[in-house]
Design a protein around this motif. Structure first.
Motif, PDB file in Angstrom:
ATOM      1  N   GLU A  36      55.823  48.755  59.999  1.00 47.05           N
ATOM      2  CA  GLU A  36      54.900  49.734  60.573  1.00 47.05           C
ATOM      3  C   GLU A  36      54.066  49.108  61.686  1.00 47.05           C
ATOM      4  N   ILE A  37      53.669  47.854  61.478  1.00 46.78           N
ATOM      5  CA  ILE A  37      52.911  47.154  62.516  1.00 46.78           C
ATOM      6  C   ILE A  37      53.772  46.993  63.770  1.00 46.78           C
ATOM      7  N   THR A  38      55.018  46.571  63.557  1.00 45.02           N
ATOM      8  CA  THR A  38      55.938  46.402  64.696  1.00 45.02           C
ATOM      9  C   THR A  38      56.147  47.721  65.416  1.00 45.02           C
ATOM     10  N   LYS A  39      56.350  48.782  64.645  1.00 37.53           N
ATOM     11  CA  LYS A  39      56.565  50.115  65.240  1.00 37.53           C
ATOM     12  C   LYS A  39      55.339  50.536  66.052  1.00 37.53           C
ATOM     13  N   ALA A  40      54.155  50.292  65.501  1.00 34.61           N
ATOM     14  CA  ALA A  40      52.929  50.687  66.203  1.00 34.61           C
ATOM     15  C   ALA A  40      52.796  49.921  67.520  1.00 34.61           C
ATOM     16  N   PHE A  41      53.135  48.634  67.504  1.00 40.93           N
ATOM     17  CA  PHE A  41      53.057  47.844  68.733  1.00 40.93           C
ATOM     18  C   PHE A  41      54.030  48.394  69.769  1.00 40.93           C
ATOM     19  N   ILE A  42      55.256  48.658  69.347  1.00 47.10           N
ATOM     20  CA  ILE A  42      56.284  49.124  70.282  1.00 47.10           C
ATOM     21  C   ILE A  42      55.895  50.473  70.881  1.00 47.10           C
ATOM     22  N   THR A  43      55.584  51.437  70.025  1.00 46.89           N
ATOM     23  CA  THR A  43      55.302  52.794  70.514  1.00 46.89           C
ATOM     24  C   THR A  43      54.021  52.832  71.346  1.00 46.89           C
ATOM     25  N   SER A  44      53.012  52.067  70.936  1.00 47.70           N
ATOM     26  CA  SER A  44      51.748  52.094  71.692  1.00 47.70           C
ATOM     27  C   SER A  44      51.938  51.528  73.084  1.00 47.70           C
ATOM     28  N   ARG A  45      52.750  50.491  73.227  1.00 44.36           N
ATOM     29  CA  ARG A  45      52.984  49.910  74.556  1.00 44.36           C
ATOM     30  C   ARG A  45      53.771  50.864  75.438  1.00 44.36           C
ATOM     31  N   LEU A  46      54.720  51.559  74.854  1.00 45.60           N
ATOM     32  CA  LEU A  46      55.479  52.521  75.654  1.00 45.60           C
ATOM     33  C   LEU A  46      54.597  53.694  76.075  1.00 45.60           C
ATOM     34  N   GLU A  47      53.743  54.139  75.171  1.00 45.68           N
ATOM     35  CA  GLU A  47      52.864  55.274  75.491  1.00 45.68           C
ATOM     36  C   GLU A  47      51.796  54.883  76.509  1.00 45.68           C
ATOM     37  N   SER A  48      51.457  53.608  76.574  1.00 47.99           N
ATOM     38  CA  SER A  48      50.406  53.179  77.503  1.00 47.99           C
ATOM     39  C   SER A  48      50.853  53.273  78.956  1.00 47.99           C
ATOM     40  N   VAL A  49      52.166  53.228  79.185  1.00 49.65           N
ATOM     41  CA  VAL A  49      52.659  53.144  80.569  1.00 49.65           C
ATOM     42  C   VAL A  49      52.243  54.370  81.378  1.00 49.65           C
ATOM     43  N   ALA A  50      52.430  55.558  80.805  1.00 52.82           N
ATOM     44  CA  ALA A  50      52.096  56.785  81.546  1.00 52.82           C
ATOM     45  C   ALA A  50      50.607  56.839  81.867  1.00 52.82           C
ATOM     46  N   ILE A  51      49.769  56.426  80.917  1.00 53.03           N
ATOM     47  CA  ILE A  51      48.320  56.437  81.138  1.00 53.03           C
ATOM     48  C   ILE A  51      47.959  55.466  82.253  1.00 53.03           C
ATOM     49  N   VAL A  52      48.553  54.278  82.216  1.00 52.51           N
ATOM     50  CA  VAL A  52      48.263  53.260  83.243  1.00 52.51           C
ATOM     51  C   VAL A  52      48.653  53.760  84.630  1.00 52.51           C
ATOM     52  N   VAL A  53      49.835  54.374  84.735  1.00 49.84           N
ATOM     53  CA  VAL A  53      50.334  54.815  86.046  1.00 49.84           C
ATOM     54  C   VAL A  53      49.517  55.989  86.574  1.00 49.84           C
ATOM     55  N   ARG A  54      49.273  56.976  85.716  1.00 44.68           N
ATOM     56  CA  ARG A  54      48.611  58.200  86.197  1.00 44.68           C
ATOM     57  C   ARG A  54      47.114  57.999  86.442  1.00 44.68           C
ATOM     58  N   ASP A  55      46.499  57.130  85.631  1.00 43.77           N
ATOM     59  CA  ASP A  55      45.050  56.914  85.795  1.00 43.77           C
ATOM     60  C   ASP A  55      44.736  55.684  86.647  1.00 43.77           C
ATOM     61  N   HIS A  56      45.773  55.036  87.155  1.00 43.21           N
ATOM     62  CA  HIS A  56      45.614  53.857  88.017  1.00 43.21           C
ATOM     63  C   HIS A  56      44.786  52.763  87.323  1.00 43.21           C
ATOM     64  N   LEU A  57      45.120  52.484  86.068  1.00 40.71           N
ATOM     65  CA  LEU A  57      44.437  51.444  85.302  1.00 40.71           C
ATOM     66  C   LEU A  57      45.133  50.101  85.514  1.00 40.71           C
ATOM     67  N   ASP A  58      44.465  49.029  85.096  1.00 39.66           N
ATOM     68  CA  ASP A  58      45.094  47.704  85.133  1.00 39.66           C
ATOM     69  C   ASP A  58      46.265  47.688  84.161  1.00 39.66           C
ATOM     70  N   ASP A  59      47.415  47.269  84.649  1.00 41.83           N
ATOM     71  CA  ASP A  59      48.619  47.259  83.808  1.00 41.83           C
ATOM     72  C   ASP A  59      48.626  46.012  82.921  1.00 41.83           C
ATOM     73  N   PRO A  60      48.701  46.187  81.595  1.00 41.44           N
ATOM     74  CA  PRO A  60      48.777  45.017  80.704  1.00 41.44           C
ATOM     75  C   PRO A  60      49.934  44.083  81.055  1.00 41.44           C
ATOM     76  N   LEU A  61      51.021  44.628  81.618  1.00 47.27           N
ATOM     77  CA  LEU A  61      52.176  43.796  81.964  1.00 47.27           C
ATOM     78  C   LEU A  61      51.856  42.796  83.067  1.00 47.27           C
ATOM     79  N   ASP A  62      50.792  43.067  83.838  1.00 49.78           N
ATOM     80  CA  ASP A  62      50.429  42.139  84.912  1.00 49.78           C
ATOM     81  C   ASP A  62      49.789  40.872  84.356  1.00 49.78           C
ATOM     82  N   ASP A  63      49.232  40.967  83.147  1.00 50.13           N
ATOM     83  CA  ASP A  63      48.629  39.795  82.507  1.00 50.13           C
ATOM     84  C   ASP A  63      49.700  39.119  81.652  1.00 50.13           C
TER      85      ASP A  63
END
Length: 928
Positions: A247-274
């Motif tokens: 469940e922890i692994t699933k939460a990490f995977i899904t949360s990171r995938l869901e973060s992408v749209a928020i980062v792109v549309r809201d012009h936030l700092d992308d975690p992938l850049d760090d």
């Protein structure tokens, strides 16, 4: 008490702090806790700033008591995830009382966030209490109280909405697993409920990825260590990790995938850049992900197929929806990172053939994505996906490619069906094809190029892999076509910054290792390999002669110097190095000399050239031991001498430089020159006596340049800049060992400068520097002692040597405090400091004592008389034992005897001085 005090020796400061710990610290902690109990008994007026400040200071006082450096651990051992609180045994009663933990849990629930996070910080330390403070039943009870407190916080999570509280609570959870075994945790009555609450808390934390992202590290640390401990649990109680880890692994995977749209549309700092944080989190997740791996694999396969199909649809769509494509590429980048992570997790967790087959399923999809992305180049490209692919390839290499690989690994079963990849040789072909593709099409993207070259470099280490690699067509292509036409990053376009040229060294190191596999003594093959560099040098020569396009030639030379340094680094045999030397000398080295003379004030140009020369001077694997009929060693040294002299003379013409300019503009180049000179002096491939014999002044010139550069550097800068000190002091060691005549003939002010630098270097914490200083001092003292011993025995043939020794003797007579100061420093180190190189210290100390017996007696009396009467006789006996059996000579046998005595002396003196936990304020610093 916890801060370093530079006004006294560190060992003495430690003794004072220890005395404070034993006599006062417990009472301070008890007092502070009693005050906090009063805070709970009398409700705090939150509007009264004075009351809030008082409670804050009391909590900080408790925290400082718990953070006290109880055993004198060094700073590099106090990393947050390794910290164990070494509570004194006399404090057991405080920690055994349940009320102590209850007090801080109650304070957390009662105080506002600014104060409650301090209460949690104290609890972090309580959770880190050393295990040996309790017996087994006591430890179980203490752990039970901690778990109850965790349960209470998670059942009332309102306070965790504050970032400070949240961060400290995450640290608290991580410390629980750091200090307690999983087998102990599962026996706690509340464990099933608490592990459920922690899992829910972790999942919620991962889903709110933008809230306190730095705290997630501690939660992943907890789960990583829990899962890693599963094979060692002997308790019959269920650990329930097979339920919650997926469940922890699933939460990490899904949360990171869901973060992408928020980062792109809201012009936030992308975690992938760090990338540093991403890599750290992925390395923690890799262990967790292998628990109940079937569930994780099924989820990743489903998500990968779904996102890959969506991406292909978008690429073939008539409408150009840039935002949607960017989102899909971000998700694919995360998925590739995650697949690489779970594949790499095979090395950290027990695996089966079925797990290997699942790795094959996942790997197939990434290899297919690689083909898809590469066919779209250069029109369609995404840096984040490329970096993720390189992460995956590196994880796959570590796990399934190498000398220890089982050829029957099931990972290739599915890959064989889908991709035709049947073993690691086929994988290596895919690797090399990808590397060549990246180098062709990503020349302007430094992150992708540097990571690709690092991957190539990692592949080129190991003979068995190299033998496989050289058979691959892509490798053969690289060996024959390493030009900017095929690999744009090798060009000199002004669109590349000069710092980007650094990756060329890595490229040529790996490429030369591949060349060396089948090179043997084939000079024609080597000449063909060097042809692009030959053409470049001929172009530079022509430009120099015609005096135009100076900026272009400078950039070409910087690139060539970095290329050649990579080649020289990989040539570790005499035959191959000789080929390089014959290629570069005498035609091309003068061009580099010319460049140093023209652009001495531009470190971007001089540093690569000087580093190349320093690499050429390295006699690694005896590669510079030329044939007896060859003058190459002397010729190489002459060229190095010219370059060092040219640079040294020119750099001094810059005059005074500002503090921020002095290292890059001057000291860095000087340190490289010293490093090159040290390699030459210690390389054992040049007979330096030949220069004087035949009237060649290159050796004398370079030594004069060494002195000029040295005198332009302050003593403080010598020690402040680590690279400079680690180049200068080993060089001085070589000079005192083999070229004492040069040291003796220095002008008195210069000799004083050198000896002062040695004296100051003896006190540094850098053992490389202090050991070199001890060795240099030993050579000087030994020379002086032998000269004095030979006085009166002056045969005619030794007259010149005697005159040289007499100069040194007269200098020491005129400056007696020089050696006395150094004896004082060494005795201080032995008696009061944490002496990490005792053997090195002992060697010059004997010579100093024999040369200055009167001063040694004064030092001895100073130390003895500064102590209370009961200790004076003990110390006097320690000094008598130190010289017992030691003769008046510096033979190896006598030195060894003194070294043994000194070891016993240090132990006995330390016990005598600190037997009662108190030391009189004494020091053996200069008697004046």
């Amino acid at each position: 008490m916890n801060l370093i005090d530079y006004s006294r020796p560190s060992a003495k400061h430690r003794k004072i702090a220890t005395s404070f710990r034993d006599t006062s610290l417990k009472d301070i902690l008890v007092l502070a806790c009693s005050l906090l109990k009063e805070v709970l008994a009398k409700p705090l007026n939150l509007q009264d700033q004075c009351q809030q400040n008082l409670v804050m200071q009391v909590l900080k006082l408790v925290l400082n008591c718990l953070n006290f450096d109880f055993i004198g651990s060094s700073a590099d051992e106090s990393a947050d995830d390794l910290c164990t609180m070494q509570i004194p045994t006399t404090w057991r009663t405080i920690f055994l009382k349940p009320e102590t933990l209850d007090l801080f849990f109650n304070l957390y629930h009662s105080l506002p966030p600014l104060l409650s996070q301090l209460a949690l910080s104290c609890l972090v330390q309580f959770a880190s209490t050393r295990r040996s403070l309790f017996n087994s039943p006591e430890r179980a009870k203490y752990l039970g109280n901690l778990i109850k407190g965790v349960k209470r916080i998670l059942e009332n999570p309102q306070g965790l909405s504050d970032p400070g509280n949240y961060h400290e609570f995450c640290r608290f959870l991580a410390r629980l697993k750091t200090n307690y075994q999983l087998g102990e945790l599962v026996t706690v009555k509340e464990y099933p409920e608490v592990i459920r609450l922690i899992a829910n808390f972790t999942i919620a934390s991962l889903q709110h990825w933008e809230f306190a992202p730095n705290s997630v590290h501690y939660l992943l640390t907890l789960w990583q260590r829990m899962v890693a401990s599963v094979p060692f649990v002997k308790s019959t109680e269920p650990h329930l990790l097979d339920t919650y880890a997926p469940e922890i692994t699933k939460a990490f995977i899904t949360s990171r995938l869901e973060s992408v749209a928020i980062v792109v549309r809201d012009h936030l700092d992308d975690p992938l850049d760090d990338t540093a944080t991403v890599f750290q989190q992925l390395e923690q997740l890799c262990t967790v992900s292998r628990c109940e791996y079937e569930k994780t694999c099924a989820l990743l396969v489903q998500l990968f197929d779904q996102n890959a199909q969506n991406y292909q649809k978008l690429l073939h769509s008539a409408s150009d929806i840039t935002v949607d494509i960017t989102i899909q590429e971000g998700r694919l980048a995360w998925l590739v990172y995650l697949v690489g992570t779970v594949v790499g997790g095979r090395l950290t967790y027990t695996s089966t053939d079925e797990h290997d087959a699942m790795d094959g399923e996942l790997s197939c999809r990434v290899f297919q994505l690689i083909s898809l992305m590469d066919t779209g180049l250069p029109r369609c490209s995404n840096e984040k996906i490329e970096l993720a692919i390189l992460w995956f390839l590196d994880q796959f290499r570590k796990t399934y490619v190498g000398d220890q690989l089982q050829r029957t690994s099931k990972v290739y079963a599915r890959m064989s069906e889908v991709l035709g990849i049947t073993d690691d040789s086929h994988v290596l072909e895919t690797f090399m094809t990808k590397i060549v593709t990246n180098l062709k099409y990503w020349g302007r993207c430094v992150p992708v190029i540097s990571r690709t070259l690092q991957f190539l470099n990692d592949l080129s280490v190991g003979y068995i892999l190299l033998k496989k690699l050289v058979k691959i067509d892509a490798v053969k292509f690289m060996l024959k076509n390493h030009t900017s036409e095929h690999f744009p990053f090798l060009g000199i376009s002004e669109s590349y910054s000069l710092s980007d040229f650094r990756c060329r060294t890595t490229f040529y190191t790996a490429l030369t290792r591949l060349l060396m596999v089948d090179l043997g003594e084939d000079e024609d093959e080597f000449e063909n390999f060097m042809l692009p560099l030959t053409v470049a040098f001929e172009t530079v020569l022509q430009i120099f002669n015609n005096n135009f396009k100076q900026e272009d030639v400078k950039r070409m030379l910087i690139g060539l110097a970095r290329d050649l340094r990579g080649i020289a680094f990989a040539l570790n045999t005499k035959t191959s190095y000789t080929m390089l030397f014959d290629w570069i000398y005498p035609t091309y080295l003068p061009i580099l000399q010319n460049a140093i003379e023209r652009w001495y004030g531009e470190p971007a140009c001089t540093t690569p050239i000087l580093k190349l020369m320093a690499e050429l001077m390295q006699n690694r694997s005896q590669r510079l031991n030329f044939d007896v009929s060859s003058p190459n060693g002397i010729l190489l040294f002459r060229e190095a001498s010219k370059m060092v002299c040219t640079y040294g003379n020119q750099i001094l013409s810059l005059g005074s430089l500002s503090k921020d300019q002095i290292y890059p503009m001057k000291l860095k180049g000087i340190s490289i020159c010293y490093s090159a000179l040290k390699s030459a002096l210690c390389g054992n491939y040049v007979s330096f006596g030949v220069f004087k014999l035949y009237g060649d002044n290159h050796f004398d010139n370079v030594l004069r340049a060494f002195v000029k550069m040295l005198l332009s550097v302050s003593h403080s800068d010598l020690l402040q800049y680590r690279k400079l000190s680690q180049a200068y002091y080993p060089l001085l060691e070589c000079l005192t060992q083999d070229h004492m005549s040069f040291i003796i003939n220095l002008e008195p002010p210069v000799l004083m400068y050198v000896l002062t630098s040695v004296s100051q270097g003896l006190t540094t914490f850098d053992t490389v520097v202090s050991s070199s200083c001890c060795t240099s001092l030993d050579y000087i003292v030994t020379y002086l002692f032998k000269h004095i011993a030979k006085e009166g025995k002056k045969p005619l043939r030794c007259r010149e040597a005697t005159q040289a020794g007499q100069r040194l003797f007269h200098f020491m007579q005129q400056n007696p405090d020089v050696l006395q100061q150094m004896m004082s420093v060494l005795m201080n180190t032995i008696v009061f400091e944490d002496c990490r190189n005792q053997w090195s210290v002992s060697r010059p100390l004997l010579g100093l004592i024999l040369l200055n017996e009167k001063y040694f007696s004064e030092l001895r009396a100073s130390l003895i008389n500064s102590q209370p009467l009961p200790k004076q006789e003990v110390l006097a006996q320690c000094f008598r034992n130190l010289m017992e059996g030691v003769e008046q000579n510096l033979s190896v046998k006598n030195r060894d005897r003194f070294t043994q005595n000194l070891s016993v002396f240090r132990r006995d003196v330390t016990e005598a001085l600190h037997s009662d936990g108190h030391t009189e304020p004494c020091s053996l610093d200069m008697m004046s």
